[in-house]
Scaffold this motif. Sequence first.
Motif, PDB file in Angstrom:
ATOM      1  N   PHE A  92     -14.091   4.011 -22.613  1.00 21.58           N
ATOM      2  CA  PHE A  92     -15.322   4.752 -22.352  1.00 21.58           C
ATOM      3  C   PHE A  92     -16.425   3.799 -21.890  1.00 21.58           C
ATOM      4  O   PHE A  92     -17.154   4.078 -20.939  1.00 21.58           O
ATOM      5  CB  PHE A  92     -15.772   5.497 -23.616  1.00 21.58           C
ATOM      6  N   ARG A  93     -16.525   2.646 -22.554  1.00 21.15           N
ATOM      7  CA  ARG A  93     -17.553   1.666 -22.179  1.00 21.15           C
ATOM      8  C   ARG A  93     -17.334   1.156 -20.758  1.00 21.15           C
ATOM      9  O   ARG A  93     -18.273   1.055 -19.967  1.00 21.15           O
ATOM     10  CB  ARG A  93     -17.568   0.507 -23.169  1.00 21.15           C
ATOM     11  N   LYS A  94     -16.072   0.852 -20.425  1.00 21.75           N
ATOM     12  CA  LYS A  94     -15.776   0.362 -19.070  1.00 21.75           C
ATOM     13  C   LYS A  94     -16.060   1.429 -18.019  1.00 21.75           C
ATOM     14  O   LYS A  94     -16.581   1.136 -16.946  1.00 21.75           O
ATOM     15  CB  LYS A  94     -14.323  -0.098 -18.986  1.00 21.75           C
ATOM     16  N   ASP A  95     -15.727   2.671 -18.343  1.00 19.99           N
ATOM     17  CA  ASP A  95     -16.001   3.763 -17.406  1.00 19.99           C
ATOM     18  C   ASP A  95     -17.503   3.974 -17.223  1.00 19.99           C
ATOM     19  O   ASP A  95     -17.968   4.255 -16.118  1.00 19.99           O
ATOM     20  CB  ASP A  95     -15.347   5.068 -17.882  1.00 19.99           C
ATOM     21  N   ALA A  96     -18.262   3.835 -18.293  1.00 19.97           N
ATOM     22  CA  ALA A  96     -19.718   3.991 -18.209  1.00 19.97           C
ATOM     23  C   ALA A  96     -20.319   2.899 -17.326  1.00 19.97           C
ATOM     24  O   ALA A  96     -21.171   3.176 -16.478  1.00 19.97           O
ATOM     25  CB  ALA A  96     -20.329   3.940 -19.607  1.00 19.97           C
ATOM     26  N   VAL A  97     -19.855   1.673 -17.502  1.00 15.82           N
ATOM     27  CA  VAL A  97     -20.339   0.563 -16.673  1.00 15.82           C
ATOM     28  C   VAL A  97     -19.953   0.801 -15.211  1.00 15.82           C
ATOM     29  O   VAL A  97     -20.759   0.611 -14.302  1.00 15.82           O
ATOM     30  CB  VAL A  97     -19.785  -0.787 -17.185  1.00 15.82           C
ATOM     31  N   ALA A 142     -21.270   2.231  -9.690  1.00 15.94           N
ATOM     32  CA  ALA A 142     -20.966   3.075  -8.527  1.00 15.94           C
ATOM     33  C   ALA A 142     -22.249   3.600  -7.891  1.00 15.94           C
ATOM     34  O   ALA A 142     -22.266   3.894  -6.687  1.00 15.94           O
ATOM     35  CB  ALA A 142     -20.071   4.241  -8.944  1.00 15.94           C
ATOM     36  N   SER A 143     -23.306   3.675  -8.677  1.00 13.85           N
ATOM     37  CA  SER A 143     -24.585   4.124  -8.118  1.00 13.85           C
ATOM     38  C   SER A 143     -25.244   3.006  -7.316  1.00 13.85           C
ATOM     39  O   SER A 143     -26.300   3.218  -6.714  1.00 13.85           O
ATOM     40  CB  SER A 143     -25.519   4.590  -9.240  1.00 13.85           C
ATOM     41  N   GLY A 144     -24.635   1.841  -7.321  1.00 10.67           N
ATOM     42  CA  GLY A 144     -25.192   0.715  -6.578  1.00 10.67           C
ATOM     43  C   GLY A 144     -26.410   0.125  -7.265  1.00 10.67           C
ATOM     44  O   GLY A 144     -27.175  -0.611  -6.658  1.00 10.67           O
ATOM     45  N   GLY A 145     -26.585   0.458  -8.525  1.00 11.73           N
ATOM     46  CA  GLY A 145     -27.740  -0.052  -9.259  1.00 11.73           C
ATOM     47  C   GLY A 145     -29.028   0.667  -8.895  1.00 11.73           C
ATOM     48  O   GLY A 145     -30.107   0.252  -9.309  1.00 11.73           O
ATOM     49  N   THR A 146     -28.921   1.748  -8.118  1.00 11.80           N
ATOM     50  CA  THR A 146     -30.131   2.464  -7.709  1.00 11.80           C
ATOM     51  C   THR A 146     -30.607   3.429  -8.798  1.00 11.80           C
ATOM     52  O   THR A 146     -31.782   3.769  -8.834  1.00 11.80           O
ATOM     53  CB  THR A 146     -29.890   3.262  -6.413  1.00 11.80           C
ATOM     54  N   TYR A 178     -30.675   2.990 -15.923  1.00 11.89           N
ATOM     55  CA  TYR A 178     -29.694   3.027 -17.011  1.00 11.89           C
ATOM     56  C   TYR A 178     -29.823   4.338 -17.782  1.00 11.89           C
ATOM     57  O   TYR A 178     -28.829   4.975 -18.127  1.00 11.89           O
ATOM     58  CB  TYR A 178     -29.923   1.860 -17.983  1.00 11.89           C
ATOM     59  N   ALA A 179     -31.052   4.735 -18.061  1.00 13.96           N
ATOM     60  CA  ALA A 179     -31.289   5.928 -18.872  1.00 13.96           C
ATOM     61  C   ALA A 179     -30.735   7.179 -18.212  1.00 13.96           C
ATOM     62  O   ALA A 179     -30.223   8.072 -18.894  1.00 13.96           O
ATOM     63  CB  ALA A 179     -32.778   6.086 -19.146  1.00 13.96           C
ATOM     64  N   ALA A 180     -30.814   7.267 -16.877  1.00  9.73           N
ATOM     65  CA  ALA A 180     -30.319   8.458 -16.177  1.00  9.73           C
ATOM     66  C   ALA A 180     -28.804   8.568 -16.297  1.00  9.73           C
ATOM     67  O   ALA A 180     -28.270   9.644 -16.573  1.00  9.73           O
ATOM     68  CB  ALA A 180     -30.729   8.410 -14.709  1.00  9.73           C
ATOM     69  N   ARG A 182     -27.153  -0.540 -20.949  1.00 21.32           N
ATOM     70  CA  ARG A 182     -27.630  -1.829 -20.447  1.00 21.32           C
ATOM     71  C   ARG A 182     -26.897  -2.982 -21.145  1.00 21.32           C
ATOM     72  O   ARG A 182     -26.492  -3.954 -20.524  1.00 21.32           O
ATOM     73  CB  ARG A 182     -29.135  -1.965 -20.665  1.00 21.32           C
ATOM     74  N   THR A 183     -26.706  -2.860 -22.450  1.00 20.48           N
ATOM     75  CA  THR A 183     -25.986  -3.887 -23.213  1.00 20.48           C
ATOM     76  C   THR A 183     -24.548  -4.011 -22.727  1.00 20.48           C
ATOM     77  O   THR A 183     -24.028  -5.113 -22.564  1.00 20.48           O
ATOM     78  CB  THR A 183     -26.013  -3.544 -24.717  1.00 20.48           C
TER      79      THR A 183
END
Length: 104
Positions: free
Chosen positions: A11-16, A21-25, A28-30, A43-44
């Motif tokens: 789950f953690r790897k998928d979340a990262v 995949a958003s390109g960092g745009t 984190y909260a969204a 973020r952690t």
Amino acid sequence: MGRQSPYPEEFRKDAVALWRASGGTRRYAAVAAELGITGETLRTWVRKDNAGQQAPGGAGPEGPAEEPARLRAENARLLKAEKEWQLEREILRRAAAYFAREVK
């Protein structure tokens, strides 16, 4: 060692991966809100994943505090290798001189 995370590693790897995949745009909260976690948790996980991706040779993102320690370790390794090479060269030089006397 801290407490164990209630979230599985997958789950953690998928979340990262979703945040990346958003390109960092996206914030984190969204991304975290979609997953039902806090932005700081995501973020952690991203920071830990970045630290885990560093190559042993020093490639990858580094903080300014990590670079001097890495450079000192690399310097120590190179000095040790240089001493070994000097010893090998000395042995070879002596062997060459010994065999040159034998040939004459």
